[in-house]
Design a protein around this motif. Structure first.
Motif, PDB file in Angstrom:
ATOM      1  N   TYR A  34     -17.315 -44.655  17.474  1.00  0.00           N
ATOM      2  CA  TYR A  34     -18.707 -44.303  17.260  1.00  0.00           C
ATOM      3  C   TYR A  34     -19.260 -45.114  16.097  1.00  0.00           C
ATOM      4  CZ  TYR A  34     -22.693 -41.372  15.906  1.00  0.00           C
ATOM      5  OH  TYR A  34     -23.933 -40.920  15.563  1.00  0.00           O
ATOM      6  N   ALA A  35     -18.485 -45.164  15.006  1.00  0.00           N
ATOM      7  CA  ALA A  35     -18.891 -45.931  13.822  1.00  0.00           C
ATOM      8  C   ALA A  35     -19.037 -47.415  14.164  1.00  0.00           C
ATOM      9  CB  ALA A  35     -17.866 -45.746  12.708  1.00  0.00           C
ATOM     10  N   ARG A  75     -15.427 -35.353  12.327  1.00  0.00           N
ATOM     11  CA  ARG A  75     -16.829 -34.957  12.120  1.00  0.00           C
ATOM     12  C   ARG A  75     -17.379 -35.549  10.835  1.00  0.00           C
ATOM     13  NH1 ARG A  75     -15.675 -29.191  13.808  1.00  0.00           N
ATOM     14  NH2 ARG A  75     -16.004 -29.206  16.062  1.00  0.00           N
ATOM     15  N   GLN A  76     -16.510 -35.579   9.814  1.00  0.00           N
ATOM     16  CA  GLN A  76     -16.860 -36.150   8.522  1.00  0.00           C
ATOM     17  C   GLN A  76     -17.252 -37.621   8.691  1.00  0.00           C
ATOM     18  OE1 GLN A  76     -13.493 -35.765   5.961  1.00  0.00           O
ATOM     19  NE2 GLN A  76     -14.700 -35.559   4.105  1.00  0.00           N
ATOM     20  N   ILE A  77     -16.489 -38.329   9.507  1.00  0.00           N
ATOM     21  CA  ILE A  77     -16.759 -39.747   9.775  1.00  0.00           C
ATOM     22  C   ILE A  77     -18.119 -39.893  10.447  1.00  0.00           C
ATOM     23  CG2 ILE A  77     -16.011 -41.789  11.069  1.00  0.00           C
ATOM     24  CD1 ILE A  77     -13.092 -40.593  10.810  1.00  0.00           C
ATOM     25  N   GLN A  78     -18.359 -39.081  11.469  1.00  0.00           N
ATOM     26  CA  GLN A  78     -19.625 -39.153  12.197  1.00  0.00           C
ATOM     27  C   GLN A  78     -20.808 -38.862  11.293  1.00  0.00           C
ATOM     28  OE1 GLN A  78     -20.082 -37.198  15.893  1.00  0.00           O
ATOM     29  NE2 GLN A  78     -18.318 -38.199  16.840  1.00  0.00           N
ATOM     30  N   ARG A  79     -20.637 -37.858  10.417  1.00  0.00           N
ATOM     31  CA  ARG A  79     -21.713 -37.470   9.510  1.00  0.00           C
ATOM     32  C   ARG A  79     -22.047 -38.630   8.572  1.00  0.00           C
ATOM     33  NH1 ARG A  79     -19.614 -33.098   6.477  1.00  0.00           N
ATOM     34  NH2 ARG A  79     -18.946 -32.289   8.482  1.00  0.00           N
ATOM     35  N   LYS A  90      -6.804 -38.791  18.671  1.00  0.00           N
ATOM     36  CA  LYS A  90      -7.859 -39.078  19.641  1.00  0.00           C
ATOM     37  C   LYS A  90      -9.260 -38.820  19.097  1.00  0.00           C
ATOM     38  CE  LYS A  90      -7.825 -36.637  23.495  1.00  0.00           C
ATOM     39  NZ  LYS A  90      -9.152 -36.042  23.778  1.00  0.00           N
ATOM     40  N   GLU A  91      -9.439 -37.678  18.420  1.00  0.00           N
ATOM     41  CA  GLU A  91     -10.756 -37.333  17.875  1.00  0.00           C
ATOM     42  C   GLU A  91     -11.224 -38.374  16.855  1.00  0.00           C
ATOM     43  OE1 GLU A  91      -8.532 -34.742  18.187  1.00  0.00           O
ATOM     44  OE2 GLU A  91      -9.599 -33.573  19.710  1.00  0.00           O
ATOM     45  N   ILE A  92     -10.283 -38.765  16.003  1.00  0.00           N
ATOM     46  CA  ILE A  92     -10.633 -39.734  14.960  1.00  0.00           C
ATOM     47  C   ILE A  92     -10.861 -41.116  15.566  1.00  0.00           C
ATOM     48  CG2 ILE A  92      -9.800 -40.885  12.868  1.00  0.00           C
ATOM     49  CD1 ILE A  92      -8.454 -38.217  12.130  1.00  0.00           C
ATOM     50  N   GLU A  93     -10.050 -41.479  16.541  1.00  0.00           N
ATOM     51  CA  GLU A  93     -10.244 -42.751  17.238  1.00  0.00           C
ATOM     52  C   GLU A  93     -11.650 -42.802  17.837  1.00  0.00           C
ATOM     53  OE1 GLU A  93      -8.625 -45.544  17.527  1.00  0.00           O
ATOM     54  OE2 GLU A  93      -9.740 -46.439  19.175  1.00  0.00           O
ATOM     55  N   ASN A 113     -19.751 -48.727  16.994  1.00  0.00           N
ATOM     56  CA  ASN A 113     -20.961 -48.914  17.800  1.00  0.00           C
ATOM     57  C   ASN A 113     -22.204 -48.987  16.934  1.00  0.00           C
ATOM     58  OD1 ASN A 113     -19.801 -49.080  20.313  1.00  0.00           O
ATOM     59  ND2 ASN A 113     -19.898 -46.877  20.698  1.00  0.00           N
ATOM     60  N   GLU A 114     -22.125 -48.354  15.765  1.00  0.00           N
ATOM     61  CA  GLU A 114     -23.253 -48.366  14.826  1.00  0.00           C
ATOM     62  C   GLU A 114     -23.168 -49.554  13.872  1.00  0.00           C
ATOM     63  OE1 GLU A 114     -25.857 -46.071  14.885  1.00  0.00           O
ATOM     64  OE2 GLU A 114     -24.916 -45.398  16.726  1.00  0.00           O
ATOM     65  N   GLY A 115     -22.189 -50.417  14.091  1.00  0.00           N
ATOM     66  CA  GLY A 115     -22.099 -51.632  13.292  1.00  0.00           C
ATOM     67  C   GLY A 115     -21.114 -51.585  12.133  1.00  0.00           C
ATOM     68  N   TRP A 116     -20.359 -50.499  12.036  1.00  0.00           N
ATOM     69  CA  TRP A 116     -19.377 -50.387  10.965  1.00  0.00           C
ATOM     70  C   TRP A 116     -18.150 -51.235  11.289  1.00  0.00           C
ATOM     71  CZ3 TRP A 116     -19.223 -46.145   7.005  1.00  0.00           C
ATOM     72  CH2 TRP A 116     -20.482 -45.563   6.850  1.00  0.00           C
TER      73      TRP A 116
END
Ligand code: ZN
Length: 76
Positions: A18-19, A65-69, A10-13, A21-24
């Motif tokens: 989030y990514a 968190r690593q993904i978000q960063r 769930k956290e990674i999903e 939404n930023e266009g990734w």
């Protein structure tokens, strides 16, 4: 948009959304069984940012968190 599989964690999903939404964008890895896939930054190029997403990281929240960063660091 290309379709991507849901991440089992769930956290990674959430981090993947989030990514997105930023266009990734999602890319399947194919050759690696440990990786769920890859995320490419909006540049979508070899010299753009690339993030490998594990399917079963030991500490999922850290990986999330690593993904978000990584998404926040992208300047493209
Ligand atoms: Zn980037």
């Amino acid at each position: 948009m290309n379709t991507r599989p849901r991440h089992p964690n769930k956290e990674i999903e959430n981090a993947v959304r989030y990514a997105e939404n930023e266009g990734w964008g999602y890319r399947a890895t194919g050759h690696s069984s440990h990786a769920w896939g890859r995320l490419l930054c909006p540049l979508r190029q070899q010299d753009g940012c690339l993030m490998s997403i594990w399917s079963t990281p030991r500490v999922p929240i850290n990986h999330a968190r690593q993904i978000q960063r990584k998404v926040d660091q992208c300047y493209h």
